[in-house]
Motif scaffolding. Structure first.
Motif, PDB file in Angstrom:
ATOM      1  N   PRO A 281       6.567   7.395  -5.527  1.00  0.00           N
ATOM      2  CA  PRO A 281       5.531   7.582  -6.548  1.00  0.00           C
ATOM      3  C   PRO A 281       4.314   8.303  -5.967  1.00  0.00           C
ATOM      4  O   PRO A 281       3.907   8.025  -4.839  1.00  0.00           O
ATOM      5  CB  PRO A 281       5.174   6.144  -6.930  1.00  0.00           C
ATOM      6  N   PHE A 282       3.734   9.180  -6.718  1.00  0.00           N
ATOM      7  CA  PHE A 282       2.509   9.861  -6.256  1.00  0.00           C
ATOM      8  C   PHE A 282       1.812  10.478  -7.454  1.00  0.00           C
ATOM      9  O   PHE A 282       2.407  10.627  -8.520  1.00  0.00           O
ATOM     10  CB  PHE A 282       2.825  10.947  -5.213  1.00  0.00           C
ATOM     11  N   ALA A 283       0.552  10.832  -7.263  1.00  0.00           N
ATOM     12  CA  ALA A 283      -0.180  11.577  -8.296  1.00  0.00           C
ATOM     13  C   ALA A 283      -1.194  12.494  -7.617  1.00  0.00           C
ATOM     14  O   ALA A 283      -0.942  13.676  -7.445  1.00  0.00           O
ATOM     15  CB  ALA A 283      -0.844  10.651  -9.292  1.00  0.00           C
ATOM     16  N   CYS A 284      -2.323  11.930  -7.138  1.00  0.00           N
ATOM     17  CA  CYS A 284      -3.416  12.799  -6.681  1.00  0.00           C
ATOM     18  C   CYS A 284      -3.179  13.410  -5.304  1.00  0.00           C
ATOM     19  O   CYS A 284      -3.686  14.474  -5.000  1.00  0.00           O
ATOM     20  CB  CYS A 284      -4.721  12.008  -6.662  1.00  0.00           C
ATOM     21  N   LYS A 285      -2.441  12.747  -4.467  1.00  0.00           N
ATOM     22  CA  LYS A 285      -2.235  13.137  -3.065  1.00  0.00           C
ATOM     23  C   LYS A 285      -3.544  13.256  -2.296  1.00  0.00           C
ATOM     24  O   LYS A 285      -3.616  13.935  -1.263  1.00  0.00           O
ATOM     25  CB  LYS A 285      -1.486  14.467  -2.963  1.00  0.00           C
ATOM     26  N   GLY A 286      -4.602  12.663  -2.788  1.00  0.00           N
ATOM     27  CA  GLY A 286      -5.903  12.780  -2.135  1.00  0.00           C
ATOM     28  C   GLY A 286      -6.516  11.443  -1.751  1.00  0.00           C
ATOM     29  O   GLY A 286      -7.712  11.372  -1.432  1.00  0.00           O
ATOM     30  N   GLY A 287      -5.749  10.371  -1.840  1.00  0.00           N
ATOM     31  CA  GLY A 287      -6.294   9.063  -1.470  1.00  0.00           C
ATOM     32  C   GLY A 287      -7.167   8.448  -2.543  1.00  0.00           C
ATOM     33  O   GLY A 287      -7.945   7.535  -2.280  1.00  0.00           O
ATOM     34  N   VAL A 288      -7.039   8.937  -3.788  1.00  0.00           N
ATOM     35  CA  VAL A 288      -7.947   8.505  -4.834  1.00  0.00           C
ATOM     36  C   VAL A 288      -7.294   7.571  -5.857  1.00  0.00           C
ATOM     37  O   VAL A 288      -7.900   6.612  -6.313  1.00  0.00           O
ATOM     38  CB  VAL A 288      -8.519   9.738  -5.582  1.00  0.00           C
ATOM     39  N   CYS A 289      -6.030   7.839  -6.188  1.00  0.00           N
ATOM     40  CA  CYS A 289      -5.471   7.170  -7.373  1.00  0.00           C
ATOM     41  C   CYS A 289      -4.704   5.889  -7.083  1.00  0.00           C
ATOM     42  O   CYS A 289      -4.473   5.098  -7.990  1.00  0.00           O
ATOM     43  CB  CYS A 289      -4.571   8.122  -8.135  1.00  0.00           C
ATOM     44  N   CYS A 290      -4.229   5.697  -5.876  1.00  0.00           N
ATOM     45  CA  CYS A 290      -3.529   4.460  -5.510  1.00  0.00           C
ATOM     46  C   CYS A 290      -2.052   4.436  -5.910  1.00  0.00           C
ATOM     47  O   CYS A 290      -1.358   3.454  -5.666  1.00  0.00           O
ATOM     48  CB  CYS A 290      -4.227   3.257  -6.157  1.00  0.00           C
ATOM     49  N   THR A 291      -1.571   5.491  -6.544  1.00  0.00           N
ATOM     50  CA  THR A 291      -0.187   5.491  -7.032  1.00  0.00           C
ATOM     51  C   THR A 291       0.822   5.368  -5.899  1.00  0.00           C
ATOM     52  O   THR A 291       1.899   4.797  -6.063  1.00  0.00           O
ATOM     53  CB  THR A 291       0.080   6.803  -7.802  1.00  0.00           C
ATOM     54  N   CYS A 292       0.491   5.917  -4.727  1.00  0.00           N
ATOM     55  CA  CYS A 292       1.444   5.960  -3.618  1.00  0.00           C
ATOM     56  C   CYS A 292       1.339   4.718  -2.734  1.00  0.00           C
ATOM     57  O   CYS A 292       1.836   4.715  -1.608  1.00  0.00           O
ATOM     58  CB  CYS A 292       1.183   7.214  -2.789  1.00  0.00           C
ATOM     59  N   LYS A 293       0.716   3.672  -3.246  1.00  0.00           N
ATOM     60  CA  LYS A 293       0.490   2.450  -2.453  1.00  0.00           C
ATOM     61  C   LYS A 293       1.807   1.827  -1.968  1.00  0.00           C
ATOM     62  O   LYS A 293       2.775   1.750  -2.728  1.00  0.00           O
ATOM     63  CB  LYS A 293      -0.262   1.452  -3.332  1.00  0.00           C
TER      64      LYS A 293
ATOM     65  N   VAL B  90      -1.213   0.358   2.223  1.00  0.00           N
ATOM     66  CA  VAL B  90      -1.667   1.687   2.650  1.00  0.00           C
ATOM     67  C   VAL B  90      -1.388   2.690   1.542  1.00  0.00           C
ATOM     68  O   VAL B  90      -0.590   2.432   0.635  1.00  0.00           O
ATOM     69  CB  VAL B  90      -0.940   2.151   3.938  1.00  0.00           C
ATOM     70  N   LEU B  91      -2.059   3.827   1.633  1.00  0.00           N
ATOM     71  CA  LEU B  91      -1.782   4.947   0.731  1.00  0.00           C
ATOM     72  C   LEU B  91      -0.879   5.909   1.495  1.00  0.00           C
ATOM     73  O   LEU B  91      -1.316   6.512   2.485  1.00  0.00           O
ATOM     74  CB  LEU B  91      -3.091   5.637   0.332  1.00  0.00           C
ATOM     75  N   THR B  92       0.358   6.028   1.061  1.00  0.00           N
ATOM     76  CA  THR B  92       1.308   6.799   1.874  1.00  0.00           C
ATOM     77  C   THR B  92       0.990   8.294   1.892  1.00  0.00           C
ATOM     78  O   THR B  92       1.417   8.999   2.797  1.00  0.00           O
ATOM     79  CB  THR B  92       2.758   6.573   1.403  1.00  0.00           C
ATOM     80  N   CYS B  93       0.211   8.771   0.911  1.00  0.00           N
ATOM     81  CA  CYS B  93      -0.159  10.194   0.954  1.00  0.00           C
ATOM     82  C   CYS B  93      -1.131  10.466   2.103  1.00  0.00           C
ATOM     83  O   CYS B  93      -1.391  11.613   2.447  1.00  0.00           O
ATOM     84  CB  CYS B  93      -0.755  10.657  -0.374  1.00  0.00           C
ATOM     85  N   GLN B  94      -1.683   9.393   2.671  1.00  0.00           N
ATOM     86  CA  GLN B  94      -2.662   9.525   3.752  1.00  0.00           C
ATOM     87  C   GLN B  94      -2.175   8.986   5.085  1.00  0.00           C
ATOM     88  O   GLN B  94      -2.940   8.905   6.036  1.00  0.00           O
ATOM     89  CB  GLN B  94      -3.946   8.774   3.361  1.00  0.00           C
TER      90      GLN B  94
HETATM   91  S1  FES Z   1      -1.096   9.858  -4.421  1.00  0.00           S
HETATM   92 FE1  FES Z   1      -3.075   9.223  -5.135  1.00  0.00          FE
HETATM   93  S2  FES Z   1      -3.752   7.942  -3.488  1.00  0.00           S
HETATM   94 FE2  FES Z   1      -1.873   8.738  -2.767  1.00  0.00          FE
END
Ligand code: FES
Length: 362
Positions: free
Chosen positions: A306-318, A344-348
């Protein structure tokens, strides 16, 4: 893990020249899944030119406002592929893939409360702030609210009609100040400019009945505004941190190069075996700690993450760290408590041990 569901649009209407208001009809069988808290957001997924794109948008309405649909506002961004599509091509009745509401930009309300809530919003940052203020006013008949809302010009004020109607409806319990940053429309200079710590100082002088220490703040806008205002409230006005809630509507600009930070440079250069648990299935891959993030590698391997913002903002990739350790570049979404519990946020994330296991099934 949140999955996407096909939702039909029931309203697609221009809100301002560069924003569109979209409502989704929630089918009966999905209603429990799409129940939401004020201030939460939805992730939208769409394929544009063969690319799988995801974006998060805050819900504008509130759980108890009598509207059983979910409304979002999408501001057109320069170079924004999804926002351009939604502003220019979406039509009534179109179906979009949407995941259930998520996020924790809210507080809980109770009818016996007698509190004061202050919303500080810039542009499209109004959505989660308004959702919270509406819910407070409905749920707490003794509470009051203020909204300080900045936009470029009078015509750019998002949801002005709706906000003015709320002022009438709640008869003295909601006070609104519109600030215009690029137009001189009001005689009073106080209403010119953006929201800042200096502006807030002046607004508090104008509304002496406000006691910042006793108020609860909802802030959403650009990162500079959030930093400036939240620091001022906590340091100068001594507002407890728990009463200063904020939501970024994009990753802060000055954090964009976090991968070059000293902390990132200091992590060990190692090869790791990363295992991800997704919907009870396990997927493994090799990843160098200095290379791409765990999410990016998973997407590269076409894993259903799961992902959305890829910027550490949305929490979707938790995800939850089950084994090993990771370095997290940015975090604008997880609470301190979640981080302590191992989320953790996996995008980060970059692995910092040879074996890492993360679970999205939490
Ligand atoms: S995809 Fe939004 S915080 Fe990781």
């Amino acid at each position: 893990m949140h999955h996407f569901h096909s939702l039909k649009t029931s309203i697609v209407a221009k809100e301002t020249n560069d924003s569109v208001h979209i409502s989704f009809e929630i089918p009966q069988d999905l209603k429990p899944l799409f129940q939401f808290k004020q201030g939460q957001y939805l992730n939208l997924k769409m394929m544009l030119n063969g690319e799988d794109l995801r974006r998060s948008y805050s819900v504008v309405n509130a759980p108890t406002d009598g509207n059983d649909q979910l409304e979002i506002l999408v501001k057109h961004l320069d170079d924004g592929r999804v926002s351009s599509f939604l502003n220019e091509n979406l039509t009534l009745g179109d179906v979009i893939e949407v995941s259930p509401p998520a996020g924790h930009f809210y507080t809980n309300y109770h009818k016996s409360n007698r509190k004061n809530y202050i919303g500080l919003a810039a542009g499209s940052g109004i959505s989660p702030v308004l959702s919270n203020l509406i819910e407070a006013l409905y749920q707490e008949p003794e509470s009051t609210a203020y909204l300080f809302f900045s936009n470029k010009s009078l015509n750019d004020i998002i949801f002005k009609e709706r906000i003015d109607a709320l002022v009438d409806k709640f008869q003295g319990r909601l006070k609104v100040v519109y600030l215009l940053s690029r137009e001189k429309h009001f005689e009073d200079e106080l209403f010119e400019g953006r929201i800042s710590s200096q502006k807030l100082e002046l607004l508090f002088e104008r509304f002496p009945e406000i006691d910042p220490k006793e108020s609860i703040f909802f802030i959403c806008g650009p990162s500079e505004m959030i930093k400036d205002v939240s620091t001022y409230l906590k340091n100068d006005k001594k507002v407890p941190s728990l009463k200063v809630m904020f939501e970024y509507y994009a990753a802060p600009d000055d954090e964009e190069n976090a991968e070059m930070s000293d902390e990132f440079k200091a992590i060990p250069n190692l090869e790791s075996m990363v295992t991800l648990i997704i919907d009870d299935d396990e997927y493994s891959f090799h990843l160098n700690s200095k290379k791409r993030s765990i999410l990016d590698q998973a997407l590269n391997d076409k894993l259903p993450v799961p992902f959305a913002c890829k910027g550490g903002v949305c929490c979707t990739c938790k995800a939850l760290v089950m084994e090993g350790e990771v370095f997290m570049d940015k975090n604008f979404a997880l609470t301190e408590d979640e981080v302590e519990r191992g989320f953790v946020l996996t995008c980060q994330c970059h692995p910092t041990t040879n074996i890492v296991m993360l679970s999205y099934d939490v």
